[in-house]
Design a protein around this motif. Structure first.
Motif, PDB file in Angstrom:
ATOM      1  N   ILE A 150      63.122   1.581 -13.946  1.00 27.12           N
ATOM      2  CA  ILE A 150      63.358   3.080 -15.068  1.00 27.12           C
ATOM      3  C   ILE A 150      63.260   2.547 -16.463  1.00 27.12           C
ATOM      4  O   ILE A 150      63.475   3.421 -17.020  1.00 27.12           O
ATOM      5  CB  ILE A 150      64.785   3.438 -14.278  1.00 27.12           C
ATOM      6  CG1 ILE A 150      65.665   2.468 -14.898  1.00 27.12           C
ATOM      7  CG2 ILE A 150      64.807   3.889 -12.979  1.00 27.12           C
ATOM      8  CD1 ILE A 150      67.244   3.104 -14.961  1.00 27.12           C
ATOM      9  N   GLY A 151      62.768   1.219 -16.584  1.00 29.29           N
ATOM     10  CA  GLY A 151      62.294   1.021 -18.103  1.00 29.29           C
ATOM     11  C   GLY A 151      63.896   0.889 -18.956  1.00 29.29           C
ATOM     12  O   GLY A 151      63.891   0.681 -19.953  1.00 29.29           O
ATOM     13  N   LEU A 152      64.954   0.677 -18.146  1.00 25.86           N
ATOM     14  CA  LEU A 152      66.173   0.183 -19.038  1.00 25.86           C
ATOM     15  C   LEU A 152      65.965  -1.101 -19.227  1.00 25.86           C
ATOM     16  O   LEU A 152      66.966  -1.295 -20.036  1.00 25.86           O
ATOM     17  CB  LEU A 152      67.333   0.944 -17.807  1.00 25.86           C
ATOM     18  CG  LEU A 152      68.893   0.763 -18.526  1.00 25.86           C
ATOM     19  CD1 LEU A 152      68.761   1.676 -19.863  1.00 25.86           C
ATOM     20  CD2 LEU A 152      69.665   1.119 -17.518  1.00 25.86           C
ATOM     21  N   SER A 153      65.626  -2.073 -18.421  1.00 24.72           N
ATOM     22  CA  SER A 153      65.415  -3.206 -18.898  1.00 24.72           C
ATOM     23  C   SER A 153      64.192  -3.882 -18.689  1.00 24.72           C
ATOM     24  O   SER A 153      63.436  -3.734 -17.873  1.00 24.72           O
ATOM     25  CB  SER A 153      66.207  -4.023 -17.541  1.00 24.72           C
ATOM     26  OG  SER A 153      66.354  -5.557 -17.941  1.00 24.72           O
ATOM     27  N   PRO A 154      63.716  -4.679 -19.748  1.00 23.88           N
ATOM     28  CA  PRO A 154      62.309  -4.991 -19.757  1.00 23.88           C
ATOM     29  C   PRO A 154      62.028  -6.229 -18.794  1.00 23.88           C
ATOM     30  O   PRO A 154      62.930  -7.035 -18.355  1.00 23.88           O
ATOM     31  CB  PRO A 154      61.998  -5.472 -21.272  1.00 23.88           C
ATOM     32  CG  PRO A 154      63.537  -6.001 -21.550  1.00 23.88           C
ATOM     33  CD  PRO A 154      64.260  -5.016 -21.057  1.00 23.88           C
ATOM     34  N   VAL A 155      60.552  -6.340 -18.213  1.00 29.21           N
ATOM     35  CA  VAL A 155      60.139  -7.275 -17.455  1.00 29.21           C
ATOM     36  C   VAL A 155      60.039  -8.646 -18.033  1.00 29.21           C
ATOM     37  O   VAL A 155      59.440  -8.632 -18.962  1.00 29.21           O
ATOM     38  CB  VAL A 155      58.911  -6.748 -16.565  1.00 29.21           C
ATOM     39  CG1 VAL A 155      58.389  -7.955 -15.574  1.00 29.21           C
ATOM     40  CG2 VAL A 155      59.200  -5.454 -15.960  1.00 29.21           C
ATOM     41  N   THR A 156      60.615  -9.576 -17.656  1.00 32.29           N
ATOM     42  CA  THR A 156      60.471 -10.925 -18.297  1.00 32.29           C
ATOM     43  C   THR A 156      58.974 -11.507 -18.129  1.00 32.29           C
ATOM     44  O   THR A 156      58.736 -11.857 -18.943  1.00 32.29           O
ATOM     45  CB  THR A 156      61.564 -11.988 -17.839  1.00 32.29           C
ATOM     46  OG1 THR A 156      62.855 -11.151 -17.894  1.00 32.29           O
ATOM     47  CG2 THR A 156      61.241 -13.257 -18.469  1.00 32.29           C
ATOM     48  N   ALA A 157      58.716 -11.519 -16.923  1.00 31.04           N
ATOM     49  CA  ALA A 157      57.225 -11.774 -16.614  1.00 31.04           C
ATOM     50  C   ALA A 157      56.599 -10.891 -15.481  1.00 31.04           C
ATOM     51  O   ALA A 157      57.533 -10.526 -14.752  1.00 31.04           O
ATOM     52  CB  ALA A 157      57.248 -13.331 -16.343  1.00 31.04           C
ATOM     53  N   ILE A 168      56.136   7.859 -17.719  1.00 33.48           N
ATOM     54  CA  ILE A 168      56.873   7.515 -16.282  1.00 33.48           C
ATOM     55  C   ILE A 168      58.091   8.081 -16.097  1.00 33.48           C
ATOM     56  O   ILE A 168      58.074   8.963 -15.142  1.00 33.48           O
ATOM     57  CB  ILE A 168      56.822   5.940 -16.264  1.00 33.48           C
ATOM     58  CG1 ILE A 168      55.418   5.327 -16.151  1.00 33.48           C
ATOM     59  CG2 ILE A 168      57.613   5.840 -15.132  1.00 33.48           C
ATOM     60  CD1 ILE A 168      55.546   3.850 -16.089  1.00 33.48           C
ATOM     61  N   LYS A 169      58.825   8.184 -17.328  1.00 31.62           N
ATOM     62  CA  LYS A 169      60.054   8.783 -17.044  1.00 31.62           C
ATOM     63  C   LYS A 169      60.009  10.266 -17.007  1.00 31.62           C
ATOM     64  O   LYS A 169      60.974  10.923 -16.496  1.00 31.62           O
ATOM     65  CB  LYS A 169      61.030   8.519 -18.487  1.00 31.62           C
ATOM     66  CG  LYS A 169      61.414   7.064 -18.294  1.00 31.62           C
ATOM     67  CD  LYS A 169      62.129   6.619 -19.824  1.00 31.62           C
ATOM     68  CE  LYS A 169      62.623   5.233 -19.656  1.00 31.62           C
ATOM     69  NZ  LYS A 169      63.388   4.893 -21.009  1.00 31.62           N
ATOM     70  N   ARG A 170      59.051  11.032 -17.457  1.00 35.61           N
ATOM     71  CA  ARG A 170      58.973  12.381 -17.239  1.00 35.61           C
ATOM     72  C   ARG A 170      58.722  12.732 -15.874  1.00 35.61           C
ATOM     73  O   ARG A 170      59.193  13.935 -15.466  1.00 35.61           O
ATOM     74  CB  ARG A 170      57.730  12.869 -18.063  1.00 35.61           C
ATOM     75  CG  ARG A 170      57.899  13.093 -19.430  1.00 35.61           C
ATOM     76  CD  ARG A 170      56.690  14.228 -20.069  1.00 35.61           C
ATOM     77  NE  ARG A 170      55.431  13.609 -20.123  1.00 35.61           N
ATOM     78  CZ  ARG A 170      55.322  12.833 -21.163  1.00 35.61           C
ATOM     79  NH1 ARG A 170      55.687  12.830 -22.210  1.00 35.61           N
ATOM     80  NH2 ARG A 170      53.775  12.441 -21.068  1.00 35.61           N
ATOM     81  N   ARG A 171      58.133  11.687 -15.009  1.00 35.21           N
ATOM     82  CA  ARG A 171      58.129  12.014 -13.656  1.00 35.21           C
ATOM     83  C   ARG A 171      58.974  11.550 -12.569  1.00 35.21           C
ATOM     84  O   ARG A 171      58.892  11.426 -11.394  1.00 35.21           O
ATOM     85  CB  ARG A 171      56.674  11.791 -13.151  1.00 35.21           C
ATOM     86  CG  ARG A 171      55.663  12.181 -13.958  1.00 35.21           C
ATOM     87  CD  ARG A 171      54.019  11.464 -13.979  1.00 35.21           C
ATOM     88  NE  ARG A 171      53.853  11.615 -12.529  1.00 35.21           N
ATOM     89  CZ  ARG A 171      52.795  10.981 -11.898  1.00 35.21           C
ATOM     90  NH1 ARG A 171      51.890  10.127 -12.713  1.00 35.21           N
ATOM     91  NH2 ARG A 171      52.364  11.082 -10.371  1.00 35.21           N
ATOM     92  N   LEU A 172      60.063  10.895 -13.046  1.00 43.14           N
ATOM     93  CA  LEU A 172      61.185  10.198 -12.641  1.00 43.14           C
ATOM     94  C   LEU A 172      62.350  10.853 -12.421  1.00 43.14           C
ATOM     95  O   LEU A 172      62.823  11.648 -13.557  1.00 43.14           O
ATOM     96  CB  LEU A 172      61.571   9.005 -13.193  1.00 43.14           C
ATOM     97  CG  LEU A 172      60.748   7.800 -12.941  1.00 43.14           C
ATOM     98  CD1 LEU A 172      61.475   6.411 -13.743  1.00 43.14           C
ATOM     99  CD2 LEU A 172      60.354   7.273 -11.490  1.00 43.14           C
ATOM    100  N   GLY A 173      63.149  10.922 -11.232  1.00 47.85           N
ATOM    101  CA  GLY A 173      64.521  11.411 -11.296  1.00 47.85           C
ATOM    102  C   GLY A 173      65.525  10.027 -11.177  1.00 47.85           C
ATOM    103  O   GLY A 173      65.062   9.152 -10.033  1.00 47.85           O
ATOM    104  N   ILE A 174      66.243   9.999 -11.676  1.00 47.20           N
ATOM    105  CA  ILE A 174      67.358   8.795 -11.716  1.00 47.20           C
ATOM    106  C   ILE A 174      68.794   9.068 -11.063  1.00 47.20           C
ATOM    107  O   ILE A 174      69.244   9.735 -11.888  1.00 47.20           O
ATOM    108  CB  ILE A 174      67.107   7.887 -12.959  1.00 47.20           C
ATOM    109  CG1 ILE A 174      65.596   7.679 -13.586  1.00 47.20           C
ATOM    110  CG2 ILE A 174      68.056   6.594 -12.967  1.00 47.20           C
ATOM    111  CD1 ILE A 174      65.353   7.273 -14.785  1.00 47.20           C
ATOM    112  N   VAL A 175      68.915   8.299 -10.395  1.00 48.39           N
ATOM    113  CA  VAL A 175      70.611   8.289  -9.674  1.00 48.39           C
ATOM    114  C   VAL A 175      71.303   7.175  -9.679  1.00 48.39           C
ATOM    115  O   VAL A 175      70.895   6.138  -9.195  1.00 48.39           O
ATOM    116  CB  VAL A 175      70.765   8.911  -8.281  1.00 48.39           C
ATOM    117  CG1 VAL A 175      72.198   8.987  -7.841  1.00 48.39           C
ATOM    118  CG2 VAL A 175      69.775  10.158  -7.947  1.00 48.39           C
TER     119      VAL A 175
END
Length: 298
Positions: free
Chosen positions: A42-49, A66-73
């Motif tokens: 969800i983009g809350l934490s960056p990918v390390t590698a 991406i976030k425009r098309r996501l629903g997050i619970v």
């Protein structure tokens, strides 16, 4: 895909793909790395590698799209207690620039879908735990997402509330919504997921459809012998070709039978020596046990 926190590798180079219109589960015990995976998705934490793509887009460069098309619970309900049920939906919709009247109309439809219409004007604090969870899922749908990500969607709910949430999630999948959910409930994963990945210590141990994984690693049944660990070698030798594997779990012995009833008959004359003798259908927890040597609660 790798995630590190101050040198600790919480997610260790996992690789999986989710198909459109399916429910994909990430199943594992607490601390397995499930929430770290979700936070990267969800983009809350960056990918390390490594690489992570959602809708074919790189999360590093296309997070807003991406976030425009996501629903997050999220794992914890984060509803606004000062607002009414419908206000929680309408105000959240404003983050997606959804007009107020459109948001209200969608919100009322979602409340009907989740059996919350009668609570539209209530403050959130007046809702039960199950109602709050359903409202949190409804809020995630206000932007008509193509993908809904649910982190432990039914933790803390009573069985009736859990089953109501399951019903609504299955209906969403029938309507073409793609779902990714994390859970440590084996029955939840079996009930909802088309495919799943079993995760432990940041690694994927197995991936596939629930029944396929059970058949591949365990078989149709298991026989549990309570307080039989001390006799494991003798009992395994006695079972011979009737089993294809076994596991010692604490004081218990778990046998994986080829012929469950025949094995049960063989051991019944020793039944008095065990605290229990139970032949039961195999579950996803048995798969986890076979792969790791411990249960989910260990």
């Amino acid at each position: 895909m790798v995630k590190e926190y101050n040198g600790f590798r919480a997610v260790k180079g996992i690789d999986f793909a989710v198909r459109a219109r399916e429910c994909f589960g990430i199943l594992g015990p607490n601390g397995a790395g499930k929430s770290s995976i979700v936070n990267m998705l969800i983009g809350l934490s960056p990918v390390t590698a490594g690489e992570l793509r959602v809708f074919g887009l790189d999360v590093r460069t296309a997070a807003r799209q991406i976030k425009r098309r996501l629903g997050i619970v999220p794992q914890e309900n984060n509803l606004d207690p000062d607002l009414t049920v419908i206000q929680n939906l309408v105000i959240y919709a404003s983050y997606f620039n959804i007009p107020r009247e459109t948001a209200r109309s969608r919100g009322l439809d979602l409340l009907a879908f989740f059996d919350l219409t009668a609570k539209a004007g209530e403050k959130v604090d007046n809702l039960s735990g199950g109602m709050k969870r359903r409202l949190t899922i409804a809020r995630a749908l206000i932007n008509n997402p193509d993908l809904v990500i649910l982190d432990e969607p039914t933790t803390g709910l009573d069985p009736q509330a859990r089953h109501l949430v399951w019903q609504r999630l299955l209906r969403l999948k029938e309507q073409g919504v793609t779902l990714i959910l994390t859970t440590h409930y084996m029955d939840e994963a079996s009930h909802l997921c088309d495919r799943l990945a079993i995760v432990n210590h940041g690694e994927i141990l197995a991936e596939g459809a629930p029944r396929e994984l059970i058949n591949r690693y365990v078989g149709a049944e298991v026989l549990q012998l309570g307080r039989a660990a001390g006799e494991a070698d003798v009992l395994v030798a006695a079972a011979g070709p009737l089993i294809h594997g076994h596991q010692v779990v604490g004081d218990d012995l778990v046998l994986y039978p080829r012929h469950g009833q025949a094995l049960l008959r063989l051991l019944q004359d020793r039944e008095h020596r065990f605290s229990r003798l139970l032949l039961r259908p195999a579950t996803l927890e048995d798969v986890f046990l076979k792969l790791t040597g411990r249960g989910f609660e260990s």
